[in-house]
Scaffold this motif. Structure first.
Motif, PDB file in Angstrom:
ATOM      1  N   UNK A  48      39.116  45.137  40.117  1.00 23.42           N
ATOM      2  CA  UNK A  48      37.955  44.757  41.220  1.00 23.42           C
ATOM      3  C   UNK A  48      36.716  45.450  41.113  1.00 23.42           C
ATOM      4  N   UNK A  49      35.882  45.025  41.885  1.00 21.14           N
ATOM      5  CA  UNK A  49      34.373  45.891  41.630  1.00 21.14           C
ATOM      6  C   UNK A  49      34.492  47.273  41.718  1.00 21.14           C
ATOM      7  N   UNK A  50      35.542  47.792  42.216  1.00 20.00           N
ATOM      8  CA  UNK A  50      35.604  49.254  42.586  1.00 20.00           C
ATOM      9  C   UNK A  50      36.316  50.011  41.215  1.00 20.00           C
ATOM     10  N   UNK A  51      37.041  49.277  40.313  1.00 21.54           N
ATOM     11  CA  UNK A  51      37.546  50.020  39.259  1.00 21.54           C
ATOM     12  C   UNK A  51      39.013  49.104  38.981  1.00 21.54           C
ATOM     13  N   UNK A  52      39.895  49.981  38.042  1.00 27.10           N
ATOM     14  CA  UNK A  52      40.999  49.470  37.652  1.00 27.10           C
ATOM     15  C   UNK A  52      42.188  50.067  38.349  1.00 27.10           C
ATOM     16  N   UNK A  53      42.844  49.343  39.133  1.00 22.15           N
ATOM     17  CA  UNK A  53      43.967  50.021  40.087  1.00 22.15           C
ATOM     18  C   UNK A  53      45.250  50.038  39.203  1.00 22.15           C
ATOM     19  N   UNK A 250      26.063  41.144  43.290  1.00 21.79           N
ATOM     20  CA  UNK A 250      26.757  41.918  43.873  1.00 21.79           C
ATOM     21  C   UNK A 250      28.191  41.016  44.201  1.00 21.79           C
ATOM     22  N   UNK A 251      29.349  41.930  44.205  1.00 18.28           N
ATOM     23  CA  UNK A 251      30.751  41.181  44.400  1.00 18.28           C
ATOM     24  C   UNK A 251      31.397  42.489  44.660  1.00 18.28           C
ATOM     25  N   UNK A 252      32.087  42.181  46.160  1.00 22.12           N
ATOM     26  CA  UNK A 252      32.742  43.419  46.542  1.00 22.12           C
ATOM     27  C   UNK A 252      31.999  44.458  47.033  1.00 22.12           C
ATOM     28  N   UNK A 253      32.781  45.635  46.890  1.00 27.28           N
ATOM     29  CA  UNK A 253      31.999  46.817  47.504  1.00 27.28           C
ATOM     30  C   UNK A 253      31.322  47.822  46.441  1.00 27.28           C
ATOM     31  N   UNK A 254      31.564  47.369  45.237  1.00 26.94           N
ATOM     32  CA  UNK A 254      31.351  48.321  44.228  1.00 26.94           C
ATOM     33  C   UNK A 254      30.133  47.520  43.124  1.00 26.94           C
ATOM     34  N   UNK A 255      30.509  47.477  41.875  1.00 22.83           N
ATOM     35  CA  UNK A 255      29.637  47.115  40.797  1.00 22.83           C
ATOM     36  C   UNK A 255      30.085  45.747  40.527  1.00 22.83           C
ATOM     37  N   UNK A 256      29.210  44.932  40.611  1.00 22.17           N
ATOM     38  CA  UNK A 256      29.204  43.354  40.542  1.00 22.17           C
ATOM     39  C   UNK A 256      29.152  43.310  39.165  1.00 22.17           C
ATOM     40  N   UNK A 257      29.368  41.715  38.695  1.00 23.13           N
ATOM     41  CA  UNK A 257      29.284  41.413  37.410  1.00 23.13           C
ATOM     42  C   UNK A 257      28.050  40.879  36.846  1.00 23.13           C
ATOM     43  N   UNK A 258      27.814  40.948  35.550  1.00 22.33           N
ATOM     44  CA  UNK A 258      26.617  39.928  35.068  1.00 22.33           C
ATOM     45  C   UNK A 258      26.854  38.394  35.332  1.00 22.33           C
ATOM     46  N   UNK A 259      26.013  37.627  35.126  1.00 26.25           N
ATOM     47  CA  UNK A 259      26.037  36.073  35.554  1.00 26.25           C
ATOM     48  C   UNK A 259      26.167  35.688  34.150  1.00 26.25           C
ATOM     49  N   UNK A 260      27.191  35.301  33.956  1.00 20.56           N
ATOM     50  CA  UNK A 260      27.666  34.121  32.706  1.00 20.56           C
ATOM     51  C   UNK A 260      26.705  32.968  32.694  1.00 20.56           C
TER      52      UNK A 260
END
Length: 266
Positions: A48-53, A250-260
């Motif tokens: 998710x936006x916070x990392x890889x779980x 922004x997406x979630x509580x962390x780093x959001x994605x680029x806009x494809x």
């Protein structure tokens, strides 16, 4: 009446459940650039936006079967590789690509945007020795340059040496991404003849940059499938990724994605 099929591009990579990177980013990029995207899923992440779980590899047999299903029936006009994680998967993909008659773009994914390791230490040497010699273009960031060559890039003046070192591992073209440096967003492409092509863009103050590496490599593969030369494909891809970074959200509580899909939003 049926229309002609668009150019076909295959991504061999991992799935990002958050949709910002990996297979999901690759397919979004390919759609945005007008090619038909196909996929071989090599692994699945809980991300998710916070990392890889969490991360789970697919069996070698499943990866081989996906590849053969696509290539033997549909065919490809370019291939992009991303997260492969294990030495067994890297070696398999290198062997599969030995006979492909299409450009191959290798994104040597080693670490996620959040700092999570995505390539086993034992796989680095296999990537160097077996996969990079299959690459038409390899697209390492500065962390991946260090992982592959041992060279630390502290500024733009170090990038030509880094490109030569990466090419010495067998890739035809090396695209060294300078996104982690200060100042302009400058990338260096070095050709088989030693020619150097610099690509520069404004650096945007936007933290939502998840998926930049996957997106750029997929864009290069897409433009190669459309018939552009390597320098022209990189130039067009630089324009696309710069716009996607500028529009990152922004997406979630962390780093959001680029806009494809930034070009579709007016």
């Amino acid at each position: 009446m049926p229309t002609a099929a668009p150019a076909r591009v295959l991504t061999i990579a991992g799935s990002d459940s958050g949709g910002g990177a990996g297979i999901q980013a690759d397919l979004k990029t390919m759609l945005a650039l007008g090619v038909h995207g196909m996929s071989v899923v090599a692994g699945v992440t809980a991300q998710n936006s916070l990392g890889v779980q969490g991360y789970w590899e697919l069996p070698v047999e499943a990866v081989r079967a996906q590849y053969r299903s696509v290539v033997d029936d549909i065919g490809v006009q370019a291939v992009k590789t991303g997260m492969l994680a294990s030495p067994e998967l890297v070696s398999l993909v290198a062997s599969l690509l030995a006979d492909v008659d299409a450009p191959v773009v290798v994104d040597p994914v080693g670490v996620s945007k959040h700092g999570d390791a995505l390539l086993a230490p034992s796989a680095v040497s296999v990537l160097r020795d077996e996969l990079l010699p299959r690459a038409t273009v390899v697209t390492p960031n500065l962390h991946e340059v260090a992982q592959l060559t041992g060279l630390e890039v502290a500024g733009e003046s170090d990038m030509p040496e880094a490109a030569r070192a990466v090419q010495d591992l067998g890739a035809q073209w090396a695209l060294i991404k300078g996104g982690h440096l200060e100042g302009e967003a400058a990338d260096l492409l070095r050709g088989p003849d030693g020619s150097e092509h610099w690509f520069r863009a404004e650096r945007y103050d936007n933290r939502h940059t998840h998926g930049t590496g996957c997106t750029l490599a997929s864009a290069v593969a897409s433009h190669l499938a459309l018939g552009l030369s390597v320098p022209d494909a990189v130039a067009a891809s630089k324009t696309y990724i710069t716009g996607a970074i500028a529009a990152g959200f922004p997406l979630g509580d962390g780093i959001g994605p680029v806009d494809h899909g930034w070009r579709f939003r007016g």
